[in-house]
Write a protein that holds these residues in place. Structure first.
Motif: not given
Length: 334
Positions: A171-175, A200-201, A229-232
């Protein structure tokens, strides 16, 4: 009668186990048997410094090593393109990273085979320090955002020279941080598109130790989150190497290089007032290179060195731009 028979059987079993070991004393027989049983399963939920440090790239930006970076972001003004940040008033930029691996399931088979199932966790914090006598209403330190990565992984290690890792879910996320959201001169939610990142990757990588060298490479595949998501990061391939030369005792010279190529989906995202639904206004894909190089000294579990990084910014506000930075990096292998 049953208790007497059970007690007698236990005594006979213990006697057979102890005296089956070749030794001179009763104490040695007990110690030898204890050691033999312990060798059947070596449990260590944390990283083994003596061997596992060779299976984690020092300059790999996604490696699960805690570190503290301090230096200069060479193109910070182009990343944000906003005079209200007052980049000319900055002393320096710094990036603490909290990261580790825990493997509650770990065992050895036939001395040369090791199997591990665990969890990796990483969070980058992006900050900068204003010069003395200058600040904005949130203080002298500006926090731009956070980037988090967490995954479950399966490791196979052969003879402490080769490691294969498979992660079925990362799982990847940015804030964006509260410092930006709270200051409309820095980020105006009424005029700029909604920014969010979370997907998710799947991950696979391999590491090989050859003398003073460690070679590694791998791939990542996005499996969910394409329209929220803005970026995947749809796909990425990477490779790198570390080179360690022993100097004295636990001190070694170390240098490394990491090269990657990312295929990213960039979305312009809107959401409804209730915050539960997303709408993709437009989208496109990009191929983005990534490079990281470093040189320094390794002292037991600590590496102190100079690093240069170039790649897509992990700061969510600036995700559409490339980031170029150089500075001092202190890594802690835990």
């Amino acid at each position: 009668m049953i208790k007497i028979i059970f007690t007698f059987a236990v005594i006979l079993l213990l006697n057979s186990i102890i005296y089956s070991q070749e030794s001179n004393t009763f104490k040695d027989k007990m110690d030898n048997y204890t050691q033999k049983v312990k060798m059947k399963w070596e449990f260590n939920p944390l990283k083994n410094y003596e061997t596992d440090r060779y299976f984690s790239g020092w300059v790999d930006p996604d490696a699960y090593s805690s570190r503290f970076w301090l230096g200069d972001v060479l193109n910070i003004d182009r990343m944000y393109n906003n005079d209200h940040f007052n980049f000319d008033k900055m002393d320096f930029y710094y990036q603490p990273t909290l990261a580790t691996e825990v493997t509650p399931i770990a065992f050895r088979y036939n001395e040369v085979h090791r199997f591990k199932i665990g969890i990796g966790y990483l969070t980058h914090f992006f900050l900068s320090k204003y010069k003395k006598g200058y600040d904005q209403y949130y203080g002298q330190s500006l926090m731009y955002g956070t980037y988090m990565q967490v995954e479950v992984f399966f490791d196979y290690i052969f003879n402490n020279t080769f490691k294969l890792r498979f992660s079925p879910l990362r799982h990847i996320c940015a804030h964006i941080s509260g410092d930006i959201l709270g200051d409309e001169t820095l980020y105006n939610k009424e005029k700029e598109d909604f920014k969010d990142s979370g997907f998710e990757q799947m991950h696979v990588s391999a590491y090989y130790k050859y003398g003073w060298f460690t070679f590694y490479g791998g791939m990542n595949f996005a499996i969910i989150g394409f329209d929220k998501s803005n970026i995947v990061n749809l796909f990425s391939a990477f490779a790198g190497t570390d080179f360690r030369v022993p100097i004295w005792g636990e001190i070694s010279f170390i240098t490394g290089i990491y090269l990657g190529l990312n295929h990213d989906l960039i979305n312009n995202v809107s959401r409804y007032a209730n915050g539960q639904k997303y709408y993709i206004n437009d989208k496109h894909v990009e191929w983005i290179p990534e490079i990281s190089v470093g040189v320094g000294f390794e002292i037991y579990r600590v590496i102190i060195g100079l690093k240069y990084d170039y790649g897509r910014s992990k700061q969510l506000y600036a995700y559409k731009t490339m980031e170029s930075k150089i500075g001092l990096d202190i890594s802690l292998y835990l």
